[in-house]
Design a protein around this motif. Sequence first.
Motif, PDB file in Angstrom:
ATOM      1  N   MET A 104     -17.957  -9.812 -68.418  1.00  0.00           N
ATOM      2  CA  MET A 104     -18.485  -9.145 -67.240  1.00  0.00           C
ATOM      3  C   MET A 104     -19.584  -9.949 -66.538  1.00  0.00           C
ATOM      4  N   PRO A 105     -20.588 -10.498 -67.238  1.00  0.00           N
ATOM      5  CA  PRO A 105     -21.609 -11.239 -66.501  1.00  0.00           C
ATOM      6  C   PRO A 105     -21.052 -12.390 -65.677  1.00  0.00           C
ATOM      7  N   PHE A 106     -19.941 -12.962 -66.134  1.00  0.00           N
ATOM      8  CA  PHE A 106     -19.413 -14.104 -65.402  1.00  0.00           C
ATOM      9  C   PHE A 106     -18.821 -13.693 -64.060  1.00  0.00           C
ATOM     10  N   GLN A 107     -18.390 -12.453 -63.940  1.00  0.00           N
ATOM     11  CA  GLN A 107     -17.953 -11.945 -62.640  1.00  0.00           C
ATOM     12  C   GLN A 107     -19.135 -11.845 -61.684  1.00  0.00           C
ATOM     13  N   ILE A 108     -20.283 -11.434 -62.200  1.00  0.00           N
ATOM     14  CA  ILE A 108     -21.489 -11.345 -61.373  1.00  0.00           C
ATOM     15  C   ILE A 108     -21.959 -12.743 -60.995  1.00  0.00           C
ATOM     16  N   ILE A 109     -21.888 -13.684 -61.920  1.00  0.00           N
ATOM     17  CA  ILE A 109     -22.255 -15.065 -61.606  1.00  0.00           C
ATOM     18  C   ILE A 109     -21.388 -15.583 -60.467  1.00  0.00           C
ATOM     19  N   ASN A 110     -20.107 -15.287 -60.495  1.00  0.00           N
ATOM     20  CA  ASN A 110     -19.208 -15.697 -59.421  1.00  0.00           C
ATOM     21  C   ASN A 110     -19.673 -15.117 -58.074  1.00  0.00           C
ATOM     22  N   LEU A 111     -20.057 -13.855 -58.063  1.00  0.00           N
ATOM     23  CA  LEU A 111     -20.556 -13.231 -56.832  1.00  0.00           C
ATOM     24  C   LEU A 111     -21.868 -13.869 -56.381  1.00  0.00           C
ATOM     25  N   LEU A 112     -22.739 -14.177 -57.319  1.00  0.00           N
ATOM     26  CA  LEU A 112     -24.002 -14.846 -56.987  1.00  0.00           C
ATOM     27  C   LEU A 112     -23.753 -16.217 -56.364  1.00  0.00           C
ATOM     28  N   GLU A 113     -22.824 -16.947 -56.934  1.00  0.00           N
ATOM     29  CA  GLU A 113     -22.539 -18.290 -56.432  1.00  0.00           C
ATOM     30  C   GLU A 113     -21.893 -18.266 -55.051  1.00  0.00           C
ATOM     31  N   GLN A 114     -21.322 -17.135 -54.675  1.00  0.00           N
ATOM     32  CA  GLN A 114     -20.757 -16.974 -53.329  1.00  0.00           C
ATOM     33  C   GLN A 114     -21.771 -16.338 -52.374  1.00  0.00           C
ATOM     34  N   ASP A 115     -23.010 -16.181 -52.837  1.00  0.00           N
ATOM     35  CA  ASP A 115     -24.078 -15.545 -52.046  1.00  0.00           C
ATOM     36  C   ASP A 115     -23.721 -14.136 -51.593  1.00  0.00           C
ATOM     37  N   LEU A 116     -23.014 -13.409 -52.438  1.00  0.00           N
ATOM     38  CA  LEU A 116     -22.624 -12.036 -52.129  1.00  0.00           C
ATOM     39  C   LEU A 116     -23.552 -11.007 -52.776  1.00  0.00           C
ATOM     40  N   VAL A 117     -24.455 -11.493 -53.617  1.00  0.00           N
ATOM     41  CA  VAL A 117     -25.401 -10.619 -54.314  1.00  0.00           C
ATOM     42  C   VAL A 117     -26.786 -11.242 -54.181  1.00  0.00           C
ATOM     43  N   ASP A 118     -27.791 -10.407 -53.867  1.00  0.00           N
ATOM     44  CA  ASP A 118     -29.139 -10.954 -53.765  1.00  0.00           C
ATOM     45  C   ASP A 118     -30.130 -10.311 -54.740  1.00  0.00           C
ATOM     46  N   TYR A 119     -29.645  -9.394 -55.570  1.00  0.00           N
ATOM     47  CA  TYR A 119     -30.511  -8.739 -56.552  1.00  0.00           C
ATOM     48  C   TYR A 119     -29.664  -8.240 -57.713  1.00  0.00           C
ATOM     49  N   VAL A 120     -30.161  -8.465 -58.932  1.00  0.00           N
ATOM     50  CA  VAL A 120     -29.437  -8.013 -60.119  1.00  0.00           C
ATOM     51  C   VAL A 120     -30.430  -7.327 -61.058  1.00  0.00           C
ATOM     52  N   ALA A 121     -30.061  -6.152 -61.540  1.00  0.00           N
ATOM     53  CA  ALA A 121     -30.838  -5.455 -62.563  1.00  0.00           C
ATOM     54  C   ALA A 121     -29.992  -5.413 -63.832  1.00  0.00           C
ATOM     55  N   VAL A 122     -30.611  -5.752 -64.945  1.00  0.00           N
ATOM     56  CA  VAL A 122     -29.900  -5.820 -66.218  1.00  0.00           C
ATOM     57  C   VAL A 122     -30.605  -4.919 -67.224  1.00  0.00           C
ATOM     58  N   ASP A 123     -29.867  -3.983 -67.796  1.00  0.00           N
ATOM     59  CA  ASP A 123     -30.387  -3.167 -68.890  1.00  0.00           C
ATOM     60  C   ASP A 123     -30.180  -3.930 -70.187  1.00  0.00           C
ATOM     61  N   VAL A 124     -31.269  -4.260 -70.846  1.00  0.00           N
ATOM     62  CA  VAL A 124     -31.186  -4.871 -72.167  1.00  0.00           C
ATOM     63  C   VAL A 124     -31.509  -3.736 -73.135  1.00  0.00           C
ATOM     64  N   LYS A 125     -30.496  -3.264 -73.798  1.00  0.00           N
ATOM     65  CA  LYS A 125     -30.618  -2.023 -74.562  1.00  0.00           C
ATOM     66  C   LYS A 125     -31.313  -2.173 -75.906  1.00  0.00           C
ATOM     67  N   ALA A 126     -31.311  -3.382 -76.454  1.00  0.00           N
ATOM     68  CA  ALA A 126     -31.864  -3.607 -77.792  1.00  0.00           C
ATOM     69  C   ALA A 126     -32.018  -5.111 -78.003  1.00  0.00           C
ATOM     70  N   PRO A 127     -32.688  -5.505 -79.075  1.00  0.00           N
ATOM     71  CA  PRO A 127     -32.673  -6.932 -79.423  1.00  0.00           C
ATOM     72  C   PRO A 127     -31.217  -7.411 -79.553  1.00  0.00           C
ATOM     73  N   LEU A 128     -30.988  -8.655 -79.232  1.00  0.00           N
ATOM     74  CA  LEU A 128     -29.624  -9.177 -79.189  1.00  0.00           C
ATOM     75  C   LEU A 128     -29.105  -9.529 -80.582  1.00  0.00           C
ATOM     76  N   THR A 129     -28.965  -8.498 -81.395  1.00  0.00           N
ATOM     77  CA  THR A 129     -28.329  -8.634 -82.704  1.00  0.00           C
ATOM     78  C   THR A 129     -27.183  -7.638 -82.754  1.00  0.00           C
ATOM     79  N   GLN A 130     -26.170  -7.972 -83.522  1.00  0.00           N
ATOM     80  CA  GLN A 130     -25.020  -7.053 -83.644  1.00  0.00           C
ATOM     81  C   GLN A 130     -25.458  -5.694 -84.163  1.00  0.00           C
ATOM     82  N   GLU A 131     -26.306  -5.699 -85.162  1.00  0.00           N
ATOM     83  CA  GLU A 131     -26.731  -4.437 -85.763  1.00  0.00           C
ATOM     84  C   GLU A 131     -27.460  -3.555 -84.748  1.00  0.00           C
ATOM     85  N   ALA A 132     -28.450  -4.116 -84.060  1.00  0.00           N
ATOM     86  CA  ALA A 132     -29.248  -3.330 -83.113  1.00  0.00           C
ATOM     87  C   ALA A 132     -28.414  -2.854 -81.931  1.00  0.00           C
TER      88      ALA A 132
END
Length: 84
Positions: free
Chosen positions: A1-29
């Motif tokens: 999914m993030p790579f779809q947003i990167i594609n939009l960013l590179e086409q200048d179709l997005v000027d703001y992104v909010a990302v929910d980071v729900k937990a530390p980046l571990t499988q368990e958390a």
Amino acid sequence: MPFQIINLLEQDLVDYVAVDVKAPLTQEAYSEITGTKVSIDTLVDLYTFIQYLIDSDCDYEFRTTVIPKFHTVEDIHQICAYAL
């Protein structure tokens, strides 16, 4: 999914992104807080996307909904460290 947003960013179709980071980046958390098994590949993709945004010219924010049942103070410190 993030790579779809990167594609939009590179086409200048997005000027703001909010990302929910729900937990530390571990499988368990991440699996515990999302209620589903999260793969290492998904976590690597999320980390890569965070770094991409930091290095980009796009306006962004990273946010977390703190849930005392799931999050500790150390968890919040770990989450914040990704954005530095």
